[in-house]
Design an enzyme around this catalytic site. Structure first.
Site, PDB file in Angstrom:
ATOM      1  N   ALA A  12       9.095 -68.886 107.403  1.00  0.00           N
ATOM      2  CA  ALA A  12       8.544 -67.914 108.350  1.00  0.00           C
ATOM      3  C   ALA A  12       9.599 -67.334 109.273  1.00  0.00           C
ATOM      4  CB  ALA A  12       7.448 -68.574 109.184  1.00  0.00           C
ATOM      5  N   ARG A  17      20.297 -64.944 112.674  1.00  0.00           N
ATOM      6  CA  ARG A  17      21.739 -64.845 112.470  1.00  0.00           C
ATOM      7  C   ARG A  17      22.112 -63.983 111.263  1.00  0.00           C
ATOM      8  NH1 ARG A  17      22.350 -71.200 112.697  1.00  0.00           N
ATOM      9  NH2 ARG A  17      20.099 -71.023 112.419  1.00  0.00           N
ATOM     10  N   ASP A 106      15.580 -71.519 103.063  1.00  0.00           N
ATOM     11  CA  ASP A 106      16.973 -71.067 103.117  1.00  0.00           C
ATOM     12  C   ASP A 106      17.958 -72.119 102.612  1.00  0.00           C
ATOM     13  OD1 ASP A 106      16.759 -72.854 105.212  1.00  0.00           O
ATOM     14  OD2 ASP A 106      17.809 -71.590 106.664  1.00  0.00           O
ATOM     15  N   ASN A 172      21.058 -83.681 108.206  1.00  0.00           N
ATOM     16  CA  ASN A 172      19.709 -83.483 107.678  1.00  0.00           C
ATOM     17  C   ASN A 172      19.715 -82.258 106.770  1.00  0.00           C
ATOM     18  OD1 ASN A 172      16.947 -83.055 107.343  1.00  0.00           O
ATOM     19  ND2 ASN A 172      16.699 -82.115 109.378  1.00  0.00           N
ATOM     20  N   ASN A 230      22.364 -69.248 106.775  1.00  0.00           N
ATOM     21  CA  ASN A 230      21.889 -68.763 108.061  1.00  0.00           C
ATOM     22  C   ASN A 230      22.534 -67.453 108.482  1.00  0.00           C
ATOM     23  OD1 ASN A 230      20.215 -71.173 108.743  1.00  0.00           O
ATOM     24  ND2 ASN A 230      22.206 -72.171 108.559  1.00  0.00           N
ATOM     25  N   ARG A 443      21.189 -18.970  66.806  1.00  0.00           N
ATOM     26  CA  ARG A 443      22.085 -18.465  67.849  1.00  0.00           C
ATOM     27  C   ARG A 443      22.277 -16.980  67.584  1.00  0.00           C
ATOM     28  NH1 ARG A 443      26.877 -21.855  65.022  1.00  0.00           N
ATOM     29  NH2 ARG A 443      27.550 -20.279  63.552  1.00  0.00           N
TER      30      ARG A 443
END
Ligand code: UD1
Ligand code: CA
Length: 460
Positions: A12, A17, A106, A172, A230, A443
């Protein structure tokens, strides 16, 4: 008994950045959006349901994922942090048992095997939460894992970390497995923190420990996979990692890539051995290239099939087209959607094709437009031939049978048919069908005015 598994992807956030309007989850890495990559990996856990939390530009994200059947979307109207994002899904999980695998929209390169290992460990240990961690030489930007006597006791975000905590290399990943029943009630106990007053999901660690619930970790041995994106710089960095590994995989399988740094090949593309790829080539989407081909510089191929032994010369653009074995294109050819070159067929410089088929060994070597044309075998399309396929309202067909020879500078006004082995005189504007074996000539007659130049000079 195996527990039911559910997947939820947090997507969300605006991605402040990234400094642009496009939602972060929809930026692409080698042709696939970040969130699609996450989704594809998550399938390995065989989830009963998959939910995506959307917020910033939520319609845009939902539309981009519309082709995934069975996805559930849930809206987080104000983005108040990762814990708040997860909380939005509470109504879906009321009274449900099983594991909830939480992924970040992400963190696109998460491996299937790592997710499987995470879930297996989670289910085997019976922990209430199992967190995927990684040890990075540059842990900057990630939440750091704080341990006491080996046991995880907290995760501290970069912005809130002390100088000593910033030295911790274990981070993490933003990927977790939770036992569903205690989760949503515990999320309520997470309060706002940090400079942006967000509610951090990792704060669940001390909340759980206070409640006497077990928190376990799994440390990935391939830490590159947990890199989050990010910023535009990180997108470009991860993009080059993805690209490099694709190029290496192809080179290991016998493809010659002259300059991997300027070769851009999407993940799903396949290339056969003994094919040579020159600098500056881009192969995108669902493209397949066979064996022993040569793709010269500045070629872009999108969603196309190129069979064995084809040569694509410099600066071609080929989209949704099919090149059978031994056919060739370029330099400077533009094969638009629905173009087919049969075996040994050739299109040369400044030739544009669309919804057209060139039969075996047929050639259009110079300066042509072939649209809505069905061209048989052994046809010679002379320089500057143009199919006039559009009358301003509808597109009309041109049919050119086997063995036809079209002289240079011809216009074929569709619908029109050139029957087998017919000829068209150079410079003709063909509006009627040409029967088999006939010469079509259309032609005006040439007049030569004798001494015209001299007379003009005198009169001037
Ligand atoms: C987060 C973790 C951090 C971890 C890192 C790994 C938190 C507070 N921090 O940090 O410990 O090391 O991921 O990549 O969780 N999102 C929402 N709603 C929100 C906020 C975020 O859906 O209100 C989504 C974002 O769209 C994104 C994901 O959650 O897909 C992570 O958010 P982001 O702001 O990127 O967190 P990080 O600062 O990277
Ligand atoms: Ca992130």
């Amino acid at each position: 008994m195996r527990r039911d598994r559910h997947v939820i992807i947090l997507a969300a956030g605006q991605g402040t950045r990234m400094s642009c309007r496009r939602p972060k989850a929809l930026h692409k890495l080698a042709g696939q959006s970040l969130i699609e990559r996450v989704l594809r990996s998550s399938i390995t856990t065989n989830p009963v349901t998959t939910t995506v939390v959307v917020g910033h530009e939520s319609e845009w994200v939902q539309n981009a994922l519309a082709h995934y059947a069975g996805l559930r979307f849930i809206e987080q109207t104000a983005q108040l942090g990762t814990a708040h994002a997860l909380q939005q899904a509470r109504p879906f999980f009321e009274g449900i048992q099983g594991s909830l695998i939480v992924l970040s929209g992400d963190v696109p390169r998460i491996r299937r095997s790592t997710l499987t290992a995470l879930v297996k460990k989670h289910e085997a240990t019976g922990a209430a939460a199992t967190i995927l961690t990684a040890t990075l030489s540059r842990p900057f930007g990630y939440g750091r894992v704080v341990r006491s006597n080996g046991q995880i006791i907290n995760i501290v975000e970069e912005a809130d970390a002390t100088e000593t905590q910033r030295q911790i290399n274990e981070v993490n990943s933003g990927i977790y497995a939770f036992d569903i029943p205690p989760l949503f009630k515990a999320l309520e106990q997470i309060t706002e923190a940090g400079p942006k007053h967000e509610r951090y999901l990792p704060t669940l660690v001390p909340v759980y420990l206070r409640q006497g619930l077990r928190v376990a970790t799994v440390d990935t041995k391939t830490p590159d996979e947990i890199r989050g994106i990010n910023s535009q710089t990180e997108l470009a960095e991860v993009s080059s990692i993805v690209r490099k590994s694709k190029n290496e995989e192809l080179m290991a399988a016998g493809v010659t890539i002259e300059d991997p740094l300027t070769t851009y090949i999407d993940d799903e593309v396949t290339v056969g051995p003994d094919t040579i790829i020159r600098p500056g080539v881009r192969l995108e989407g669902r493209t397949t290239v066979g064996q022993r081909c040569e793709l010269e510089s500045w070629v872009r191929v999108v969603d196309s099939t190129i069979e064995d032994d084809c040569i694509i010369r410099n600066c071609c653009v080929i989209t949704e087209s099919h090149l059978a074995s031994g056919s060739s294109a370029g330099p400077f050819a533009h094969l638009r959607p629905g173009s087919t070159l049969e075996q040994g067929a050739r299109v040369g410089n400044f030739v544009e094709t669309k919804r057209s088929r060139l039969g075996q060994n047929s050639k259009a070597n110079h300066l042509s437009y072939l649209g809505d044309a069905t061209i048989g075998d052994n046809v010679n399309v002379g320089a500057g031939t143009i199919t006039c396929n559009y009358d301003g309202v509808t597109k009309k067909q041109t049919v050119i049978a086997d063995g036809v020879f079209i002289g240079s500078g011809t216009q074929l006004v569709a619908p029109v048919k050139l029957e087998q082995d017919s000829y068209v005189a150079a410079g003709s504007c063909i509006t009627d069908d040409v029967p088999s074996g006939a010469l079509g000539i259309a032609r005006s007659h040439q007049q030569n005015k004798e001494n015209w130049v001299e007379k003009k000079r005198k009169s001037g």
